[in-house]
Design an enzyme around this catalytic site. Sequence first.
Site, PDB file in Angstrom:
ATOM      1  N   HIS A 376       0.639  -1.207  -0.153  1.00 53.35           N
ATOM      2  CA  HIS A 376       0.634   0.169  -0.001  1.00 53.35           C
ATOM      3  C   HIS A 376       0.941   1.367   0.077  1.00 53.35           C
ATOM      4  O   HIS A 376       1.978   1.456   0.306  1.00 53.35           O
ATOM      5  CB  HIS A 376      -0.838  -0.295   1.464  1.00 53.35           C
ATOM      6  CG  HIS A 376      -2.093  -1.183   1.059  1.00 53.35           C
ATOM      7  ND1 HIS A 376      -3.281  -0.572   1.007  1.00 53.35           N
ATOM      8  CD2 HIS A 376      -2.136  -2.089   0.778  1.00 53.35           C
ATOM      9  CE1 HIS A 376      -4.275  -0.864   0.201  1.00 53.35           C
ATOM     10  NE2 HIS A 376      -3.599  -2.404   0.802  1.00 53.35           N
ATOM     11  N   ALA A 431      -8.741   3.195   5.667  1.00 56.91           N
ATOM     12  CA  ALA A 431     -10.111   3.545   4.548  1.00 56.91           C
ATOM     13  C   ALA A 431     -10.457   4.495   3.844  1.00 56.91           C
ATOM     14  O   ALA A 431     -11.406   4.959   4.404  1.00 56.91           O
ATOM     15  CB  ALA A 431     -11.519   2.489   4.850  1.00 56.91           C
ATOM     16  N   VAL A 432      -9.926   5.319   3.729  1.00 55.00           N
ATOM     17  CA  VAL A 432      -9.956   6.783   2.864  1.00 55.00           C
ATOM     18  C   VAL A 432     -11.580   7.249   2.727  1.00 55.00           C
ATOM     19  O   VAL A 432     -12.024   7.958   2.560  1.00 55.00           O
ATOM     20  CB  VAL A 432      -8.702   7.247   1.718  1.00 55.00           C
ATOM     21  CG1 VAL A 432      -7.727   7.220   2.504  1.00 55.00           C
ATOM     22  CG2 VAL A 432      -9.274   6.447   0.476  1.00 55.00           C
TER      23      VAL A 432
END
Length: 477
Positions: A376, A431-432
Amino acid sequence: MRYPRDMRGYGANPPDPQWPGGAQICVQFVMNYEEGGENCILHGDAASEAFLSEVVGAAPWPGKRHWNIESMYEYGARAGFWRLHRMFTEAGVPVTVYGVATALARSPDQVAAMQDAGWELATHGLRWIDYRDHDEEDEMRDLVEAVRLHEEVTGERPKGIYLGRTSVNSVKLAAAEGGFAWISDTYDDDLPYWLDHDGHGNPIDPQLVIPYTLDANDMRFATAQGFNSGDQFFAYLKDSFDTLYAEGQAGRPAMMSVGLHCRLIGRPGRAAALKRFIDYVKGHEKVWLARRIDIAEHWMKTHPHAPPALRPSRMDREAFVGRFGGIFEHSAWIAERAFDGELGPAHDSAGGLHNALARVFRSASEEERLGVLKAHPDLAGKLAAAKRLTAESTAEQASAGLDALTDEERATFERLNAAYVEKHGFPFIIAVKDNTKSSILEAFKARIDNDRETEFATACRQVERIARLRLNDILPA
């Protein structure tokens, strides 16, 4: 491995059937006409009938006629049928008949009465026997002959089929025969649905299924732990109707099937319960009383077959990995292992496929999961500035405004990113899509002081959440 059974169906949000007249429930009565088509030495069978009679604990008599059971079946044709015929015609209630072809051939007066009443005559097979041990060729031969004999006896080929005493191949064979508007050898839903596989995982032309019932069925007068009085039968039917009617009022209309047999419910002590239930149903508004062919024609018009554009369980390996290999960031091995696992129709939704992918992730080694975390990107980091993020990450970071930071905000993120990676050994993951720029910063500052074990577990949960949000964008919920 592909698992052909569909454990998902319509899921939490079944379609509105849009029953005619805005009905809140569709009630469908079935008369199983089997008398004269049951196992009998006279019919060339090896033994007498032993199923669904008044004889408790009946067993087949090899090579012998069972006079008592034969006469009980004859009661259904001679007396029970006519009692039910009067009841339904006087009430103006339509009926679908599951007619065993050889039974119909031995009951011409009853067939004429069915047709005069406008009842639907579907096929119940050639003979009322158990097909579980038949090979496919023999069963298909009987099916073709059932259709031929049915048309000869009634003047019209059957548009529907319910075999009842099926083999694992019965639904596949009925669909392959190609001439049925509907089949009913399933008990798996309260609404019709389209079947486009054969029960073995192979595609077939779309076949409409109208599920049947063995619970709201008078056969339980002749089975263990069944009904032993008409009051019990009526209470069960009433409770079933009331539940479905209330659900229909709440915006989820469905279908109720009632299964009947002339030799069982046709007895006076049981027929009274059926009469009470018919009167009860007719005492309600917004009830559609229909034949199965009416339901089929309505469903074909209102809900024609429309397969989803994307079915993970039907994809080949290359297409599957190509489409879902990036759901877990730069970790196609998760999709590869999921494909090699047990995928089925239940995994053709966002939640279903997420579960399959997440199981692979959860069962992986800590080193492998750490690799996923490290795959990520930093939030608002150098890759983002260089426009080298994946399309998914780019869209996600932009959704929270991370692509439009002030110089001060960008410096804060860079400082926190560096400190977090130095302490925990992997990037900060959140988790934007669930957050705003300010809530992300708050979480960043709060989590950076966690111990590594806690943060590893938190990051893994966030990775799974990101995967679910990505799947929500491309598959039905």
